[in-house]
Design a protein around this motif. Structure first.
Motif: not given
Ligand code: URA
Length: 218
Positions: A73-82, A86-89, A188-190
């Motif tokens: 579980v991450g934080e929120a979508p960024g520009a690419d994900e938006d 898809l999450p974390f792309v 830690f967050h990537p």
């Molecule tokens: N960072 C996040 O926390 N989530 C994502 O989906 C992408 C980047």
């Protein structure tokens, strides 16, 4: 068909008490993939957080194995994900994929990946408490459907929500906490790791993932 989810509407009933009339998600009969699909339809074209709705391209629901033993579980979508939905792309996502595939020797498709918020905050600003409150019931439903054996909380916001603790991530990480009975390993967050790519930070994330693997392998 994606129908807009009705916004929460507290109302006063005959008993004089406040009631939250937010429609509740009731998972349909069927397998987990069907239930996740139904949850996605339930979220519809969600309009709960006006600032996010104005800014987003698409809702990033989450993806992966409906029977995953590990949910990230991450934080929120960024520009690419938006853009991709898809999450974390993006760049942080590539690092997460490497951690999963090269580090943990799993396939990305073996795990489930989601975020605290399903919409990208404007300019990647931090999630606001009201947004976390609006969106996390959906994450909770995803967890209830997938029933992972362990959750990896990526970064401050996921760790804060899933452990209920405001202790800094540097102190929370490395030991298991709990979210409604499910073990949670904060790490830690990537994106943080990318900005602070030291052997020490990489070692700490790897230690955390080893504990997760040891746990699921019993
Ligand atoms: N960072 C996040 O926390 N989530 C994502 O989906 C992408 C980047």
């Amino acid at each position: 068909p994606l129908r807009p989810a009705a916004p929460p509407q507290p109302s006063v009933a005959a008993d004089g008490l406040l009631h939250d009339d937010t429609p509740r998600f009731v998972p349909p009969a069927g397998d987990r993939a069907t239930q996740l699909q139904a949850l996605r339809c339930f979220i519809g074209d969600c309009q709960r957080c006006p600032a996010l709705v104005r800014n987003r391209t698409t809702i990033v629901f989450g993806c992966g194995n409906p029977h995953a033993e590990i949910m990230f579980v991450g934080e929120a979508p960024g520009a690419d994900e938006d853009v991709q939905g898809l999450p974390f792309v993006g760049r942080a996502g590539q690092l997460l994929t490497n951690i999963i595939e090269k580090g943990m020797h799993l396939r990305r498709d073996d795990v489930y990946i989601a975020n605290i918020l399903k919409c990208r905050p404007p300019n990647n600003r931090e999630p606001q408490p009201s947004e976390v409150a609006n969106c996390t019931p959906f994450l909770h439903e995803q967890l209830a459907i997938v029933k992972p054996r362990v959750i990896v909380a990526l970064g401050t916001y996921a760790a804060r929500y899933l452990t209920g603790s405001n202790v800094p991530i540097s102190k929370l990480r490395g030991t298991f906490h709990q979210y409604r009975g499910i073990p949670v390993m904060p790490t830690f967050h990537p994106a943080y790791l990318l900005r602070n790519y030291s052997p020490e930070n990489r070692r700490m994330v790897w230690e955390d993932m080893k504990k997760v693997l040891e746990y699921v392998r019993g």
